[in-house]
Design an enzyme around this catalytic site. Structure first.
Site, PDB file in Angstrom:
ATOM      1  N   GLU A 105      -8.614   2.172  17.716  1.00  0.00           N
ATOM      2  CA  GLU A 105      -7.445   2.497  18.549  1.00  0.00           C
ATOM      3  C   GLU A 105      -7.511   3.943  19.054  1.00  0.00           C
ATOM      4  O   GLU A 105      -7.117   4.231  20.188  1.00  0.00           O
ATOM      5  CB  GLU A 105      -6.158   2.240  17.758  1.00  0.00           C
ATOM      6  CG  GLU A 105      -5.945   0.740  17.525  1.00  0.00           C
ATOM      7  CD  GLU A 105      -4.762   0.437  16.619  1.00  0.00           C
ATOM      8  OE1 GLU A 105      -4.806   0.860  15.450  1.00  0.00           O
ATOM      9  OE2 GLU A 105      -3.813  -0.204  17.088  1.00  0.00           O
ATOM     10  N   GLU A 125      -7.789  -5.650  11.466  1.00  0.00           N
ATOM     11  CA  GLU A 125      -6.504  -5.655  10.762  1.00  0.00           C
ATOM     12  C   GLU A 125      -6.109  -7.033  10.254  1.00  0.00           C
ATOM     13  O   GLU A 125      -5.476  -7.152   9.203  1.00  0.00           O
ATOM     14  CB  GLU A 125      -5.388  -5.087  11.662  1.00  0.00           C
ATOM     15  CG  GLU A 125      -5.400  -3.576  11.811  1.00  0.00           C
ATOM     16  CD  GLU A 125      -6.299  -3.061  12.937  1.00  0.00           C
ATOM     17  OE1 GLU A 125      -7.185  -3.824  13.383  1.00  0.00           O
ATOM     18  OE2 GLU A 125      -6.127  -1.907  13.362  1.00  0.00           O
TER      19      GLU A 125
HETATM   20  C1  3H9 Z   1      -5.418  -0.056  10.377  1.00  0.00           C
HETATM   21  O1  3H9 Z   1      -6.224   0.689  10.874  1.00  0.00           O
HETATM   22  C2  3H9 Z   1      -4.022  -0.222  10.891  1.00  0.00           C
HETATM   23  C3  3H9 Z   1      -3.792   0.400  12.237  1.00  0.00           C
HETATM   24  O2  3H9 Z   1      -4.054  -0.520  13.260  1.00  0.00           O
HETATM   25  C4  3H9 Z   1      -2.329   0.753  12.425  1.00  0.00           C
HETATM   26  C5  3H9 Z   1      -1.832   2.000  11.873  1.00  0.00           C
HETATM   27  C6  3H9 Z   1      -0.449   2.337  12.330  1.00  0.00           C
HETATM   28  N1  3H9 Z   1      -8.509   3.352   3.958  1.00  0.00           N
HETATM   29  O3  3H9 Z   1     -16.081  -0.620   1.869  1.00  0.00           O
HETATM   30  P1  3H9 Z   1     -16.763   0.506   1.177  1.00  0.00           P
HETATM   31  C7  3H9 Z   1     -12.600   3.163   0.847  1.00  0.00           C
HETATM   32  S1  3H9 Z   1      -5.779  -0.964   9.028  1.00  0.00           S
HETATM   33  C8  3H9 Z   1      -8.668   3.829   2.725  1.00  0.00           C
HETATM   34  O4  3H9 Z   1     -17.243   0.293  -0.196  1.00  0.00           O
HETATM   35  P2  3H9 Z   1     -18.991   0.305   2.976  1.00  0.00           P
HETATM   36  C9  3H9 Z   1     -12.959   1.986  -0.033  1.00  0.00           C
HETATM   37  O5  3H9 Z   1     -11.839   1.541  -0.753  1.00  0.00           O
HETATM   38  C10 3H9 Z   1      -7.429  -0.487   8.608  1.00  0.00           C
HETATM   39  N2  3H9 Z   1      -9.799   3.684   2.008  1.00  0.00           N
HETATM   40  O6  3H9 Z   1     -17.962   1.093   2.062  1.00  0.00           O
HETATM   41  C11 3H9 Z   1     -14.033   2.564  -0.911  1.00  0.00           C
HETATM   42  O7  3H9 Z   1     -13.412   3.318  -1.925  1.00  0.00           O
HETATM   43  P3  3H9 Z   1     -14.056   3.415  -3.388  1.00  0.00           P
HETATM   44  C12 3H9 Z   1      -8.434  -1.133   9.451  1.00  0.00           C
HETATM   45  C13 3H9 Z   1     -10.804   3.045   2.584  1.00  0.00           C
HETATM   46  O8  3H9 Z   1     -19.955   1.320   3.455  1.00  0.00           O
HETATM   47  C14 3H9 Z   1     -14.759   3.532   0.027  1.00  0.00           C
HETATM   48  O9  3H9 Z   1     -13.830   3.808   1.085  1.00  0.00           O
HETATM   49  N3  3H9 Z   1      -9.754  -0.811   8.982  1.00  0.00           N
HETATM   50  C15 3H9 Z   1     -10.702   2.510   3.875  1.00  0.00           C
HETATM   51  O10 3H9 Z   1     -19.471  -0.915   2.289  1.00  0.00           O
HETATM   52  C16 3H9 Z   1     -16.021   2.980   0.618  1.00  0.00           C
HETATM   53  O11 3H9 Z   1     -15.736   1.721   1.225  1.00  0.00           O
HETATM   54  C17 3H9 Z   1     -10.390  -1.590   8.111  1.00  0.00           C
HETATM   55  O12 3H9 Z   1      -9.909  -2.608   7.689  1.00  0.00           O
HETATM   56  C18 3H9 Z   1      -9.486   2.689   4.577  1.00  0.00           C
HETATM   57  N4  3H9 Z   1      -9.322   2.229   5.824  1.00  0.00           N
HETATM   58  O13 3H9 Z   1     -18.142  -0.203   4.223  1.00  0.00           O
HETATM   59  C19 3H9 Z   1     -11.774  -1.142   7.680  1.00  0.00           C
HETATM   60  N5  3H9 Z   1     -11.863   1.907   4.187  1.00  0.00           N
HETATM   61  O14 3H9 Z   1     -15.392   4.051  -3.195  1.00  0.00           O
HETATM   62  C20 3H9 Z   1     -11.863  -1.101   6.194  1.00  0.00           C
HETATM   63  C21 3H9 Z   1     -12.669   2.065   3.128  1.00  0.00           C
HETATM   64  O15 3H9 Z   1     -13.079   4.246  -4.154  1.00  0.00           O
HETATM   65  N6  3H9 Z   1     -13.126  -0.592   5.707  1.00  0.00           N
HETATM   66  N7  3H9 Z   1     -12.036   2.751   2.154  1.00  0.00           N
HETATM   67  O16 3H9 Z   1     -14.165   2.009  -3.875  1.00  0.00           O
HETATM   68  C22 3H9 Z   1     -14.281  -1.282   5.763  1.00  0.00           C
HETATM   69  O17 3H9 Z   1     -14.374  -2.352   6.314  1.00  0.00           O
HETATM   70  C23 3H9 Z   1     -15.482  -0.682   5.076  1.00  0.00           C
HETATM   71  O18 3H9 Z   1     -15.022   0.276   4.174  1.00  0.00           O
HETATM   72  C24 3H9 Z   1     -16.511  -0.015   6.008  1.00  0.00           C
HETATM   73  C25 3H9 Z   1     -17.591   0.688   5.132  1.00  0.00           C
HETATM   74  C26 3H9 Z   1     -17.183  -1.089   6.866  1.00  0.00           C
HETATM   75  C27 3H9 Z   1     -15.875   1.017   6.882  1.00  0.00           C
END
Ligand code: 3H9
Length: 678
Positions: A105, A125
């Site tokens: 976004e 999301e």
């Molecule tokens: C959103 O954006 C809403 C908006 O539209 C509106 C707002 C108003 N936040 O997955 P990993 C942590 S909703 C906080 O193992 P990878 C994760 O818990 C969001 N923490 O790494 C982990 O912590 P720990 C939309 C986060 O390399 C560490 O980072 N976005 C977040 O296998 C490493 O993560 C998503 O849904 C976060 N957003 O994969 C994307 N993301 O080490 C969510 C990660 O303590 N994220 N952490 O266990 C992912 O899909 C994967 O993390 C990503 C990397 C592909 C980025």
């Protein structure tokens, strides 16, 4: 505390850089810094263009999910995005890694997007039970059209940079490793030109001209979306982008977003997001435990299970030696593997070169000696303790020291299997689920002597082959099958007491499972483990086998199947069940769907509590991960333990008591104390 956002003026371009490891989530400090960066650009007359980029492994991976459910701290992400878009100096997003959710976004609010070829952009999301909440549902269709936006918003899979370029989501690809320089040059080239603002785009009119695309999309993806609230809200928001003004559209998006955010589904799916990541961490094993390099894998048994397991490694580029006892079985097994790959290629999910590449990594053998230099050997032979012990003793003699020896057993005692070797520390269970090349779950069974590096290596390897791994202790059936047996026990009892078997299946379907226990029996084959003597009939299953009702493959099992595999309840089976019930002297009664649901699911929660009490699972959320990935428990309820929390442990205990079923001491005391599992 220093800000995760830094700014640097390079000539006439302001470069705003985020450094917020691990994934540059858009927490409060990041949002604040971004807003201040844009304000700085507005104030400084020497600045004529802006680049927003991230350090570390990725562009912003989204809003900071840990902030959800807490009191919001400004500036909000929509405010920040609006401030970026309102800039009268061109703003370029320089994207590497994954621009996801709020990160995408932010990129959409920028006037231009430039990305390296390995980058991905997406709005995932829906996978958290939400829709984008910072105008993603409104800006994206205005930029790329409603039809292209629909799968991105309602299914949530990211698109690679090349595709993003094709659909107009990014403006240019940068050289890998030269992103910042390319982005600055690109930003300079836009100085003095009229600024394109995504919120003013008109591509969304495709959905107005052809409103059928929304229903068509729903029809095409109905199965994937079944039971989930967010995808329908996502479709509604994208549709609104064509029908409403930008201001009204974003108001609509906010209304839908807030409703989802406060609902049980999103809470459950956010629980699952963190649960999956927590499952990878092993109590008492440090994250920096040195790993055993796995460059070659041996598989014993080329049957359905062995072949499926082997495919995981081949697909990940790891050479596999597969062993069978007879040439014919070996040829049959490897033939099935090739066919499976070719079918994937036919569906367009692999090229024929990739099929050949994977199969070229496979070495079939009849000789144990060929396993000598493997780093990991997984045994997938017949489920018999004697057979397994014989195999492990042989492996111990043949395979090099320091190699991991794993059993794919689904219920046998790993410690006893390990005792057949002189290296029990290198033995563990790797329980794959059928079909092993498809199902995501891997139970990693920790024996009492399993070494830390063996466990840590297995967890790391599971990620490499695309599995979600959960550690289980040694107990019959481990976590998953141990709980399944409680559900099956009740399913069998219910049909003896008068419940229709199709009602039992339907209750689980309505709950959100892909199928019920009797459908599952038909799919797997009723004759699995049958003694093959039609005159010896002591159970309903044996009676079905004696009548040739072997399941779907025979066109009849519990159900009759037509050519399209549609199921119809069978009068013959109804009679078989009624005969058994009357022989057992079981009184028949009408059983409500509520009772069926409670008796199927509450004993599973109780067994989960016992598994935790005995330390067989490290945490309640691990049990949720097992059931969601291995058995089709609906993700939007968060798994059995989170679901129990949602309905209240006191309600679960009351239900178990009312049906005269077992309540473990820990479940009862938790319920009495008003506690939760998660
Ligand atoms: C959103 O954006 C809403 C908006 O539209 C509106 C707002 C108003 N936040 O997955 P990993 C942590 S909703 C906080 O193992 P990878 C994760 O818990 C969001 N923490 O790494 C982990 O912590 P720990 C939309 C986060 O390399 C560490 O980072 N976005 C977040 O296998 C490493 O993560 C998503 O849904 C976060 N957003 O994969 C994307 N993301 O080490 C969510 C990660 O303590 N994220 N952490 O266990 C992912 O899909 C994967 O993390 C990503 C990397 C592909 C980025």
């Amino acid at each position: 505390m220093s800000s995760p956002i830094s700014t640097e003026i390079q000539g006439n371009v302001l470069v705003i850089t985020s450094d917020n490891p691990p994934v540059n989530a858009l927490g409060q400090a990041v949002r604040q810094g971004l807003k201040e960066g844009i304000e700085l650009a507005a104030q400084e007359s020497g600045i004529e263009a802006v680049v927003i980029k991230c350090d570390g492994r990725t562009f912003f991976a989204g809003a900071d999910i840990t902030e959800f459910g807490k009191t919001p701290q400004g500036p909000s992400l929509p405010e920040v995005c609006d401030a970026i878009e309102a800039s009268d100096k061109p703003v370029v997003a320089a994207i590497h890694g994954t621009a996801l959710g709020g990160g995408c976004e932010v990129a959409l609010a920028c006037h231009y997007r430039i990305a390296v070829p390995s980058a991905k952009l997406g709005l995932p999301e829906v996978k958290l039970g939400l829709i984008p909440g910072a105008a993603g549902t409104q800006r994206l269709p205005r930029l790329i059209g409603a039809e292209a936006a629909l799968p991105m918003v309602a299914i949530g899979n990211p698109v690679p940079a090349a595709k993003a370029l094709k659909i107009g989501l990014v403006d240019q690809l940068a050289d890998e490793g030269r992103l910042a320089g390319d982005a600055i040059a690109f930003a300079r080239s836009k100085i003095g030109q009229s600024i394109p603002r995504t919120s003013e785009g008109t591509a969304n009119q495709d959905g107005v001209k052809n409103p059928d695309i929304f229903d068509e999309f729903r029809a095409k993806n109905g199965r994937k979306m079944r039971g989930f609230d967010a995808p329908n809200a996502a479709i509604e928001a994208v549709k609104a982008a064509g029908e409403l003004s930008y201001a009204d559209g974003t108001a609509k998006e906010r209304e839908l977003f807030m409703k989802l955010m406060s609902g049980n589904q999103s809470r459950a799916m956010r629980h699952y997001f963190f649960a999956e990541r927590a499952a990878n961490k092993i109590d008492g094993v440090s994250a920096d435990t040195s790993l055993i390099p796995i460059n070659k894998v041996g598989i014993i048994g080329a049957g359905t299970m062995g072949g499926g397991i082997a495919m995981n490694f081949l697909s990940a580029g790891i050479p596999v030696t597969i062993l069978e006892m007879q040439q014919e079985a070996l040829d049959r097994g490897t033939g099935v593997m090739r066919k499976n790959y070719e079918n994937t290629a036919k569906r367009g999910r692999m090229t024929m070169e990739q099929v050949d590449g994977a199969m070229a990594l496979l070495s079939p053998t009849l000789d144990y000696g060929d396993l000598a230099d493997c780093d990991l050997v997984i045994e997938a032979v017949y489920e018999s303790m004697d057979v397994k012990k014989e195999v492990f003793a042989k492996l111990d003699e043949t395979v090099k020291d320091g190699a991991i020896l794993a059993s794919n057993t689904s219920y046998l005692n790993i410690d006893e299997i390990a005792s057949a070797t002189k290296r029990p520390g290198y033995v563990l269970g790797l329980h794959f689920f059928s079909p092993a090349n498809v199902m995501k779950l891997l139970e990693v069974v920790r024996g009492k002597e399993t070494r830390d590096d063996v466990l840590a290596t297995s967890m790391k390897l599971s990620k490499k082959i695309g599995k979600v791994a959960v550690v289980s202790g040694v107990c019959p059936g481990f976590i998953g099958n141990r709980m399944l047996s409680k559900r099956q026990e009740q399913a069998n009892k219910l049909i003896m007491e008068g419940a229709n078997y199709w009602d039992v299946d339907d209750v689980l379907l309505e709950f959100g499972f892909p199928m019920g226990p009797f459908q599952m029996g038909d799919l797997a084959g009723i004759d699995i483990g049958w003694h093959r003597d039609p005159t010896k009939v002591t159970t309903v299953r044996e009676a079905l086998c004696a009548a040739g009702r072997f399941g779907q493959k025979a066109g009849k099992g519990f159900y009759d199947y037509d050519e399209a595999r549609n199921r119809t309840p069978s009068d013959e089976v109804k009679q078989i069940i009624a005969d058994f019930a009357s022989k057992a002297g079981n009184e028949q009664r009408d059983i409500s769907k509520d009772e069926i649901r409670e008796r199927l699911l509450y004993p599973m929660v109780n067994e989960g509590a016992k598994i935790l009490e005995e330390g067989m699972s490290q945490r309640a959320s691990d049990i949720d991960v097992v059931w969601i990935n291995g058995y089709g428990w609906p993700l939007y309820t968060g798994g059995p333990m989170f679901w129990a929390d949602t309905i209240g442990l006191d309600a679960v205990v009351a239900g178990l008591d009312s049906h005269g079923l077992e309540v473990s001491a820990s479940l009862r005391s938790k319920a009495e104390a008003g506690e939760r599992f998660n």
